[in-house]
Every structure is written in C-alpha cells, then in structure tokens.
Design an enzyme around this catalytic site. Structure first.
Site, PDB file in Angstrom:
ATOM      1  N   ARG A  26       1.094  -1.304   0.120  1.00 21.56           N
ATOM      2  CA  ARG A  26      -0.053   0.042  -0.034  1.00 21.56           C
ATOM      3  C   ARG A  26       0.948   1.193  -0.027  1.00 21.56           C
ATOM      4  O   ARG A  26       0.230   2.402  -0.570  1.00 21.56           O
ATOM      5  CB  ARG A  26      -0.963   0.003   1.008  1.00 21.56           C
ATOM      6  CG  ARG A  26      -2.252  -1.061   1.024  1.00 21.56           C
ATOM      7  CD  ARG A  26      -2.755  -1.327   2.388  1.00 21.56           C
ATOM      8  NE  ARG A  26      -3.813  -2.453   2.195  1.00 21.56           N
ATOM      9  CZ  ARG A  26      -3.923  -3.616   1.878  1.00 21.56           C
ATOM     10  NH1 ARG A  26      -2.699  -4.185   1.712  1.00 21.56           N
ATOM     11  NH2 ARG A  26      -4.943  -4.448   2.038  1.00 21.56           N
ATOM     12  N   ARG A 121      -7.211 -18.031  -9.040  1.00 24.14           N
ATOM     13  CA  ARG A 121      -7.482 -17.480  -7.985  1.00 24.14           C
ATOM     14  C   ARG A 121      -8.605 -16.700  -8.614  1.00 24.14           C
ATOM     15  O   ARG A 121      -8.795 -15.938  -9.556  1.00 24.14           O
ATOM     16  CB  ARG A 121      -6.615 -16.563  -7.022  1.00 24.14           C
ATOM     17  CG  ARG A 121      -5.545 -17.359  -6.518  1.00 24.14           C
ATOM     18  CD  ARG A 121      -4.556 -16.545  -5.770  1.00 24.14           C
ATOM     19  NE  ARG A 121      -5.145 -16.078  -4.648  1.00 24.14           N
ATOM     20  CZ  ARG A 121      -4.324 -15.381  -3.587  1.00 24.14           C
ATOM     21  NH1 ARG A 121      -3.138 -15.144  -3.688  1.00 24.14           N
ATOM     22  NH2 ARG A 121      -4.927 -14.995  -2.566  1.00 24.14           N
ATOM     23  N   ASP A 312      -4.501 -15.106   7.643  1.00 19.41           N
ATOM     24  CA  ASP A 312      -3.138 -15.887   6.939  1.00 19.41           C
ATOM     25  C   ASP A 312      -2.476 -16.533   7.804  1.00 19.41           C
ATOM     26  O   ASP A 312      -1.672 -17.445   7.716  1.00 19.41           O
ATOM     27  CB  ASP A 312      -2.273 -14.672   6.452  1.00 19.41           C
ATOM     28  CG  ASP A 312      -2.702 -13.852   5.275  1.00 19.41           C
ATOM     29  OD1 ASP A 312      -3.563 -14.357   4.530  1.00 19.41           O
ATOM     30  OD2 ASP A 312      -2.502 -12.649   5.129  1.00 19.41           O
ATOM     31  N   ARG A 343      -6.035 -23.682   0.832  1.00 14.26           N
ATOM     32  CA  ARG A 343      -5.087 -24.164   1.913  1.00 14.26           C
ATOM     33  C   ARG A 343      -5.803 -25.184   3.123  1.00 14.26           C
ATOM     34  O   ARG A 343      -4.886 -25.653   3.847  1.00 14.26           O
ATOM     35  CB  ARG A 343      -5.007 -22.689   2.757  1.00 14.26           C
ATOM     36  CG  ARG A 343      -3.851 -22.001   2.123  1.00 14.26           C
ATOM     37  CD  ARG A 343      -3.404 -20.813   3.089  1.00 14.26           C
ATOM     38  NE  ARG A 343      -2.257 -20.074   2.318  1.00 14.26           N
ATOM     39  CZ  ARG A 343      -1.658 -18.885   2.413  1.00 14.26           C
ATOM     40  NH1 ARG A 343      -2.826 -18.097   3.432  1.00 14.26           N
ATOM     41  NH2 ARG A 343      -0.944 -18.266   1.913  1.00 14.26           N
TER      42      ARG A 343
END
Length: 425
Positions: A26, A121, A312, A343
């Site tokens: 960012r 994705r 995460d 995952r």
C-alpha cells in the site's frame, strides 16, 4: 528446492522480522498516487512487494531504491505509462486486486496477468463492485488475465458479502477518482491498513464502526516507516510456544487491532505471551512480543469475527493447535480455499502425513491435539509460502526429519526466514 528440517534444540534470543507485506504494498501504491516525494523506510524484502514496485515503475512513477530497505518515490500523482500494456503481478493477489481498483479509473487501457497459481484465483469479487462503479473489465471466467478499459467511475455504497481487505481496498482506491462518495460497509472488520494510510496521505476518509466513506481526494506525499509483519512473527510465536524450553523476543511487530487475532488465540489457549515497548509508527501500532515455551496449551474454537483478523495465520495456528490439549475447531474460514492454493485441503493432507490428527471440513478443520509428531516424510508446499513455513515449524518438533518440497516459495514474503530461525538456535 527440498529443505530438510530436524528436531530443534531450544530457540532463544531476539529477532527482528521483515517489514509488513500488506503495508509495503500500500505504501508503494499510495506514494505513487500522491503528489511530491515520499520516502518508504523498512520496505519489505519479499518478492510480492517488489513486484508491486516494478509495476508502478512501468506506470511511469519515478521510484529509486536508496538501499536494501529504503525506497524513494517521486510522483506528480498521475500515472503515465510509456506503453500502456500488460502488468505481471506474479504470485501476488494483493497486487492484482488493489491494482485493478487503481487502473479501472485511469484514462488508458491495461491488462493484469499473473503466474500459474495466481491465474487460478477468483477475481469476480473485485470485478463485481468495480463494475457497479462503472468499470469496464473483461476476464476469463472471473480469473486472470484482467483486461481493464480505463473509464470514469462513480461512487457507490457497497455492503461486503465476505470480509476482505483486498476487495475493500480495491473499491476505496477506485473511489479516489470517482464522482461522488464511495462507501464500503463491512459485516466483520478486515485489516484496515488502506484506510489508515489513505488518511496519512491526506484523503478525505471517515470511518464509523464498520462503515467507511471516502470522498474524491488528492493525495499529498508523505514518508512511511513500515512496521514488522505480524504474519511473519506468527511463525516465531508458534515456535517459541511449542519448541521445549524456548524463549523469544520479536522486535517492532505491527499490532494493528485488525491483525492481532493470533495474539488473542494464543491467550485463549493459555500461552505465555506479552507485549512491551508499545509505540505508534506512521499511524500503525507496534511493539515487541515476548513468547516462551508452554506445555499446557489448551484447545479452543476459532470462528466468526476471529477469522478476518488471522486468516493468513491459520496454517501456523493449525501446527500450534496440534500441541494443545483437546480439540481445536476452526470454522467460517472457507476463504482459505481461495488463497495461493486450497489451504484447507492442502494443509490437512500434509499435516496428516507428519502425525497431526486433523480433519477437513467445508469451512475449516478440526484438530485433536496433544500428540507427538512422528515426521519421517516428505511434505509438499504447493507453491505456498505460508504452508512451507508452517511445515518448517512443525518439523522442529517432529521425532524424525521431514523434507519440504518447494521451500523456495518462502521468498514470496520472508526470504530471511531460515536465517532468523538459525540465529535463535
């Protein structure tokens, strides 16, 4: 690359983990959209963040690397690519989704591509709200490549169907140049680095609980010091708790409340963790984390509002839960299936190999903890940096050596990982 990991002696000492990846992305983006000169210090060494930096160089921004961790950005706030064309985002979902919001409101056309993993994705989650704002984006069944036809946008009020900082950020970044206000409403708060940094760069942004409203804004250059990445710290938190007789201090870790779910879970499990030397750096809270071995961890349930604050960290939390007494249940984490890989499926498959009693569910997993890990096998990273590092930490307490296939993928976020582990042995 295959990495062999053996049972470890106690881990002791102090380490400084890499800069926060989310904030580094960012910082490059907002400094590139701001007018003037910005200095980013303690920039991430991960490949993903350097991918973002290289794309903004292609977009005509003057970016110079002063030293290994310091970046100078000089911008007139207008993107001027020499040849508007294709931008390769590598393996980075953050780069792709946030960049899509920025490119959608430009006066040129562009294409975002990625590697084999990223190309699988889902991108429909950003295409839909950006289209509501007037964006013109073509995709391949909601996946990369994204062909973006730059176009004037208008603000919208958008209620997030699922908590996602990347989707929220894409909408807000598109809203910087849109006509009228852009409002995002979250059902559960996701990481808020974009909101904090927009404010730091002078954007007209207001937050009321889970409602964020942004007015069209011109950004002014600011310096940014990036705090340490709590996602990287999580591997050392887990190692300190489960490797017998360990005692670790992790310096200058970002403690943004939207990211500290891992600390809450450790406390819920009864782990020994404390935070000292708290301070604020460039609008972000940070401090030093002290963690010590604990052989009395207890299981817990992780669900609902917990999930966006530790999504995460769930792979390493699974390793941690394997050493807790009782049954740990993780649910409402179906978004794990949309990461670098599925995952949930991959984590369960590989952890079972080393002796962890873990079962897959539709939206998470169940772990029956408190058992010794056997090891003596080869596990697959699936080109996923967080899985590779989680398996490495598990290997430190396995009775027999394990081998991790594809360990080089840690370079995506934490190339210094093994060096830091070895410094504690």
């Amino acid at each position: 690359m295959i990495k062999k990991v053996q049972k470890s002696r106690p881990l002791k000492g102090e380490i400084t983990i890499p800069a926060d990846k989310s904030i580094s992305h960012r910082a490059i983006m907002l400094a590139s959209l701001a007018k003037g000169k910005s200095i980013i210090s303690n920039f991430s060494s991960g490949q993903d963040c350097h991918t973002t930096m290289n794309i903004f160089k292609q977009l005509g921004v003057k970016i110079k690397q002063i030293d290994r961790k310091t970046i100078e950005i000089v911008s007139d706030s207008i993107l001027k690519p020499a040849n508007p064309s294709s931008y390769f985002a590598g393996n980075s979902g953050t780069t792709t989704r946030l960049l899509a919001g920025i490119l959608a409101c430009q006066d040129f056309d562009s294409t975002i591509t990625g590697d084999k993993s990223l190309s699988k994705r889902p991108m429909k989650r950003i295409i839909e709200p950006l289209t509501l704002m007037g964006a013109k984006i073509d995709s391949t069944e909601g996946k990369l490549p994204l062909n973006i036809h730059g176009h004037k946008l208008h603000g919208i009020t958008y209620t997030m169907p699922v908590a996602s900082a990347q989707v929220k950020s894409a909408i807000l970044l598109a809203g910087l140049k849109a006509e009228g206000n852009t409002t995002v409403i979250e059902t559960a708060q996701s990481r808020n680095h974009t909101e904090l940094m927009l404010k730091h760069f002078g954007a007209d942004i207001k937050t009321d609980k889970n409602k964020i409203t942004l007015s069209p804004s011109e950004l002014t250059a600011k310096n940014i010091e990036v705090v340490g990445d709590i996602s990287s710290a999580s591997f050392f938190i887990a190692a300190g708790l489960i490797v017998p007789n360990s005692d670790i201090t992790i310096k200058n870790v970002g403690l943004n409340p939207t990211r500290t779910g891992i600390i809450d879970i450790v406390e819920r499990m009864g782990g020994g963790i404390s935070i000292i030397n708290r301070k604020n750096i460039s609008g972000e809270e940070c401090g030093d984390i002290k963690v010590a071995y604990n052989d009395s961890l207890k299981a817990c349930t992780i669900e609902g509002a917990d999930i966006p604050r530790l999504i995460d960290e769930l792979p390493i939390i699974a390793v941690l839960a394997s050493q807790a007494k009782g049954t740990t249940i993780v649910k409402n984490a179906e978004d794990l299936r949309n990461k670098e890989t599925d995952r949930i499926k991959c984590l369960v498959c590989e952890l079972n190999k080393i002796g962890i009693d873990i079962q897959e569910t539709d939206d998470g997993f169940i772990i029956n903890g408190g058992k010794k890990l056997t090891g003596g096998v080869e596990v697959e990273s699936y080109c996923d940096h967080r899985l590779a590092m989680s398996f490495y930490i598990a290997g430190l307490i396995c009775e027999k050596e394990i081998s991790i296939n594809g360990f080089e993928w840690i370079n995506i976020s934490f190339p210094e990982f093994e060096t830091q582990i070895n410094a504690l042995k």
